[in-house]
Design a protein around this motif. Structure first.
Motif, PDB file in Angstrom:
ATOM      1  N   GLU A   1     -10.750  -4.145   6.183  1.00 18.58           N
ATOM      2  CA  GLU A   1     -11.697  -4.533   5.144  1.00 18.58           C
ATOM      3  C   GLU A   1     -11.121  -5.653   4.281  1.00 18.58           C
ATOM      4  N   GLU A   2      -9.840  -5.550   3.932  1.00 16.55           N
ATOM      5  CA  GLU A   2      -9.235  -6.484   2.991  1.00 16.55           C
ATOM      6  C   GLU A   2      -9.084  -7.896   3.539  1.00 16.55           C
TER       7      GLU A   2
ATOM      8  N   CYS B   1      -9.985  -4.015  -1.952  1.00 18.50           N
ATOM      9  CA  CYS B   1      -9.901  -2.597  -1.625  1.00 18.50           C
ATOM     10  C   CYS B   1     -10.738  -1.798  -2.617  1.00 18.50           C
TER      11      CYS B   1
ATOM     12  N   SER C   1      -7.488   1.170   8.520  1.00 21.55           N
ATOM     13  CA  SER C   1      -8.905   0.895   8.267  1.00 21.55           C
ATOM     14  C   SER C   1      -9.100   0.113   6.979  1.00 21.55           C
ATOM     15  N   ARG C   2      -8.275   0.370   5.983  1.00 20.59           N
ATOM     16  CA  ARG C   2      -8.372  -0.355   4.720  1.00 20.59           C
ATOM     17  C   ARG C   2      -8.027  -1.827   4.909  1.00 20.59           C
TER      18      ARG C   2
ATOM     19  N   GLN D   1     -10.879  12.092   2.186  1.00 25.66           N
ATOM     20  CA  GLN D   1     -10.387  10.725   2.027  1.00 25.66           C
ATOM     21  C   GLN D   1     -10.718  10.151   0.649  1.00 25.66           C
TER      22      GLN D   1
ATOM     23  N   MET E   1       0.831  -1.207   0.000  1.00 23.29           N
ATOM     24  CA  MET E   1       0.000   0.000   0.000  1.00 23.29           C
ATOM     25  C   MET E   1       0.862   1.252   0.000  1.00 23.29           C
TER      26      MET E   1
ATOM     27  N   PHE F   1      -8.048   8.449  -2.215  1.00 20.12           N
ATOM     28  CA  PHE F   1      -8.219   7.194  -2.948  1.00 20.12           C
ATOM     29  C   PHE F   1      -8.214   7.449  -4.457  1.00 20.12           C
TER      30      PHE F   1
ATOM     31  N   ARG G   1     -13.917   1.472  -2.847  1.00 19.92           N
ATOM     32  CA  ARG G   1     -14.417   2.639  -2.099  1.00 19.92           C
ATOM     33  C   ARG G   1     -15.679   3.159  -2.769  1.00 19.92           C
TER      34      ARG G   1
ATOM     35  N   ASP H   1      -7.133  -0.300  -5.801  1.00 18.99           N
ATOM     36  CA  ASP H   1      -5.858  -0.991  -5.596  1.00 18.99           C
ATOM     37  C   ASP H   1      -5.260  -1.382  -6.940  1.00 18.99           C
TER      38      ASP H   1
ATOM     39  N   GLU I   1      -3.998   5.907   7.776  1.00 19.78           N
ATOM     40  CA  GLU I   1      -5.150   5.669   6.908  1.00 19.78           C
ATOM     41  C   GLU I   1      -5.210   4.218   6.427  1.00 19.78           C
TER      42      GLU I   1
END
Length: 426
Positions: free
Chosen positions: A194-195, A300, A190-191, A396, A74, A400, A302, A279, A187
């Protein structure tokens, strides 16, 4: 046979500590030599240091795997934060990490379904054909004959996020642009949460498959009955990862077609569907001989607000037209804390960034083969822009959005492709 992944905090922390010490020693040695080197020798020594440091970092990350490796990936996608040597090493981790042994894979599938792979699938290949940061992928055959790709998550991933973030903060202190890297890690947390949830990735994949209507873009079918929080089973696509595809020497027309599809996919999903596939690393795409592209990983994504998708074109046009007032107005509409108009900030930070950003939009199409250093040229102005705003001031969704564009640009440069960008926005 691949070695086991170190699970405990002590074992993982030890690897990180040794690696940080090696990185620090290299930088100290470079710093001591610097006053005695000519400009040319200094540049050569810096490149050597980056190469050696990147190799040290990658070897440590392949031992740690899991979220530590994903965090590094990332960071690698962040705009201009790492030297190219680091990025080249990290790219190996997108799909070339040494796989787990077959005994552990069998155990992971048994834990997920209370069935062995032999009973769950008509055929299952115990040797992974692709392995990356959070999991590895196996070929299998459904009872109905469908060819499948079974992604198995490495053990202990979900519980290692916090400790691995601490590890990466340690390693960040031995890398360039430490301050910006540490800010990015806030940051990233939090991602990651989810992943590591493959159920969420399954839902994301299904949503994109149902809603994307772009011809030439393939999105795999999900098999929910063969998926769980730690195992994801999808349709198997035969194709090439970017490096291998380019090695087949596809024609310029084919490269242009594939690059254009990637950009059109980005615009279609973000602007028309208000969903972003965020991503864009090379390991998430398969390229085909006819120029079509398969998108593989939807861990990933959004959802974008309608307000943001409405403002993004205004922001881009303001940069292209060098319109300071329109630019400040667009930033304000994104909810970013910025004064109504600040001439000094505009001239020092925003205008130089805008001049770089606008270049591919000045003509009907842009040749990333002729402008193969476009992303490299933007590093300084991007870093300047990042430094100008506090983390809390930045929208945010905007982060992204920009990160995805930058990742695509890096791919276009490697492809040497010509892409039409302007017509979507002007």
């Amino acid at each position: 046979m691949a070695s086991k992944i170190p699970k405990g905090k002590l074992a993982r922390g030890s690897i990180a500590g040794i690696t940080a010490a090696k990185l620090g020693a290299g930088h100290l040695k470079h710093k001591v030599k610097r006053p005695f080197l000519s400009a040319k020798q200094h540049q050569k020594n810096t490149h050597k240091l980056n190469d050696e440091s990147a190799d040290i970092l990658f070897k440590a990350l392949t031992k740690l795997r899991g979220t530590a490796l994903k965090i590094a990936q990332m960071i690698g996608m962040e705009q201009g934060l790492l030297p190219d040597a680091y990025l080249q090493e990290l790219e190996k981790s997108f799909y070339r990490v040494p796989p787990l042994n077959r005994v552990l894979v069998r155990k992971l599938i048994m834990n997920a379904f209370n069935k062995s792979p032999e009973k769950l699938f008509a055929q299952f290949e115990p040797q992974a054909f692709a392995a990356a940061s959070l999991g590895q992928v196996h070929r299998a055959t459904h009872s109905n004959g469908d060819k499948l790709a079974v992604k198995v998550q490495y053990p202990g991933i979900g519980v290692s996020i916090e400790s691995d973030l601490a590890i990466m903060r340690t390693l960040a202190r031995g890398l360039p642009d430490t301050r910006l890297l540490l800010r990015s890690l806030q940051e990233i947390e939090s991602r990651l949460k989810e992943e590591v949830d493959y159920c969420m990735e399954a839902r994301n994949t299904q949503w994109f498959r149902q809603n994307v209507t772009l011809s030439g873009i393939n999105i795999p079918l999900v098999y929910p009955e063969l998926s769980s929080q730690h195992v994801l089973t999808t349709e198997y696509f035969q194709g090439y990862h970017l490096h291998d595809w380019l090695a087949t020497q596809p024609s310029r027309a084919t490269r242009n077609k594939a690059a254009q599809l990637l950009y059109d996919f980005f615009v279609h999903t973000s602007q028309d569907l208000c969903h972003l596939h965020a991503d864009p690393n090379p390991g998430n795409y398969l390229f085909h001989e006819d120029g079509s592209v398969s998108v593989l990983d939807f861990g990933c994504t959004r959802k974008l607000s309608e307000q943001s998708t409405a403002v993004f074109p205004d922001l881009l046009r303001a940069y292209i037209n060098d319109d300071a007032e329109a630019l400040f107005s667009a930033y304000k509409n994104l909810g970013m804390s910025i004064e109504p108009f600040n001439a000094e900030l505009y001239q020092r930070v925003l205008q130089p960034f805008g001049q770089w950003l606008a270049l591919p939009f000045k003509t009907d199409s842009f040749d990333f083969g002729k402008h193969a250093t476009y992303s490299q040229q933007g590093k300084a102005v991007i870093q300047n822009l990042n430094s100008a705003f506090k983390a809390d001031d930045i929208n945010q969704e905007f982060i992204f959005h920009n990160r995805t564009i930058y990742g695509l640009v890096k791919i276009f440069e490697r492809m040497g492709a010509t892409v039409r960008l302007r017509h979507h926005w002007m």
